[in-house]
Scaffold this active site. Sequence first.
Site, mmCIF file in Angstrom:
data_model
loop_
_atom_site.group_PDB
_atom_site.id
_atom_site.type_symbol
_atom_site.label_atom_id
_atom_site.label_comp_id
_atom_site.label_asym_id
_atom_site.label_seq_id
_atom_site.Cartn_x
_atom_site.Cartn_y
_atom_site.Cartn_z
ATOM 1 N N SER A 132 34.419 4.988 -26.529
ATOM 2 C CA SER A 132 34.232 3.534 -26.510
ATOM 3 C C SER A 132 33.514 3.109 -25.237
ATOM 4 C CB SER A 132 35.621 2.886 -26.564
ATOM 5 O OG SER A 132 35.543 1.545 -26.194
ATOM 6 N N TYR A 157 45.108 2.521 -23.657
ATOM 7 C CA TYR A 157 44.137 2.842 -24.718
ATOM 8 C C TYR A 157 42.834 3.343 -24.088
ATOM 9 C CZ TYR A 157 40.420 2.259 -28.118
ATOM 10 O OH TYR A 157 39.311 2.497 -28.905
ATOM 11 N N LYS A 161 40.667 7.205 -24.047
ATOM 12 C CA LYS A 161 39.262 7.510 -24.365
ATOM 13 C C LYS A 161 38.632 8.309 -23.222
ATOM 14 C CE LYS A 161 39.236 5.852 -28.424
ATOM 15 N NZ LYS A 161 39.342 6.800 -29.526
ATOM 16 N N PRO A 297 42.794 -12.429 -18.900
ATOM 17 C CA PRO A 297 42.763 -11.358 -17.903
ATOM 18 C C PRO A 297 42.231 -10.064 -18.524
ATOM 19 C CG PRO A 297 44.950 -12.363 -18.025
ATOM 20 C CD PRO A 297 44.140 -12.964 -19.129
ATOM 21 N N GLY A 298 41.413 -9.359 -17.793
ATOM 22 C CA GLY A 298 40.941 -8.045 -18.262
ATOM 23 C C GLY A 298 39.608 -8.094 -18.991
ATOM 24 N N ASP A 299 39.177 -9.292 -19.435
ATOM 25 C CA ASP A 299 37.878 -9.351 -20.139
ATOM 26 C C ASP A 299 36.743 -9.171 -19.142
ATOM 27 O OD1 ASP A 299 38.763 -9.690 -22.689
ATOM 28 O OD2 ASP A 299 38.503 -11.869 -22.729
#
Length: 344
Positions: A132, A157, A161, A297-299
């Site tokens: 990803s 997650y 990857k 948050p995190g985007d």
Amino acid sequence: MNNYSNRPKIVVTGGAGFIGSHTVVELWNVGYEPIIIDNFSNSQPWILDRIKQLTTNDIQCYDLDCANQVAMEDLFSQLGQVIGIIHFAAYKSVSESVAHPEKYYANNMGSLQTIINIKEKFNIPDLVFSSSATVYGVADHLPVTEDCDLKPASSPYGETKQLGEQLIKDQLETGAIILRYFNPIGAHPSGLLGELPSGVPQNLVPFITQTAIGDRDHLQVFGTDYETKDGTCVRDYIHVVDLAKAHVAALSRLLSTRRTDVYNIGTGKGNSVREVIETFEKVSGEQLPVKYVDRRPGDIESIYADCGKAALALHWNATYTLEDALMHAWQWEQSLKIEKSNAA
Ligand SMILES: NC(=O)c1ccc[n+]([C@@H]2O[C@H](COP(=O)([O-])OP(=O)(O)OC[C@H]3O[C@@H](n4cnc5c(N)ncnc54)[C@H](O)[C@@H]3O)[C@@H](O)[C@H]2O)c1
């Protein structure tokens, strides 16, 4: 490769899922015999009937956990010569992975290690692995190329990857292709296959289509103050059929060179959330109730792919437009509604 029994066999783990089901159809279309392994933890058995409608054939499917080494060895000892494995089977919810990291490490790492063991034990030449764009985090430069540094993962997650890529590079010097997907969207143009998000969708497009069909009150857009063309986040949206075809191209590449390598799979274009909403409204004729809220948050602000390496080595390019993908996703949502009302 027209005779069914002479078709080269490709095992597709997670072949009943969103990307897997489309890939099974594309493999069949070019003359392979896809064989599905799926435990239906995030898919529905009726997808197999849809695949049958599209291939006019019963595709073999085994309901099995691919992290179960003993069961997998037993199955592969009965399958005969398999020439490749496409490994989609994994859990994919970022938020669930934060809540239950142990579940994600066990399934995503356990199934990949089992697949690598099976590949070695049964002398299966080729493996294609689903990675990803999340591995890039905030990319060093845009469009992002495969040699950009990977950033510390922001979720378990994402970590699975990155670790998955490392597992492959450490153990398979040859015979593996890692595909880093950007944002897969859309559905099969026939309306027969598409995404089946469980619970509240985490991705933009299923949220849009579920809002348009009336399953959700409104669409939330997280953040309008990003340094982008219109203040909303920018992503690279790739049609799922184009993505499926990239797997077929990766298998062809492995037939000609055994080199283990990694490729970005996107369109090379960045579209903002606002552009996606406006394009959806244009192709569907629906008006979406939208609420603009604070950043989530995190985007990350913006990411899109440089797909030059895939174009050159895999002879692959995305062909569908954003309009196509959104129209197909909308047709799929409408066909699901009919399916649900027939079942009720
Ligand atoms: N959809 C995306 O946005 C996206 C983006 C980047 C990467 N990926 C990766 O692509 C792959 C496929 O994604 P998808 O969107 O088709 O997901 P999906 O959930 O629709 O499909 C995955 C399939 O794997 C099956 N599965 C999961 N664990 C299994 C196990 N242990 N044994 C057997 N079957 C198992 C599920 O039942 C499901 O049918 C995943 O590895 C995912 O992480 C997806």
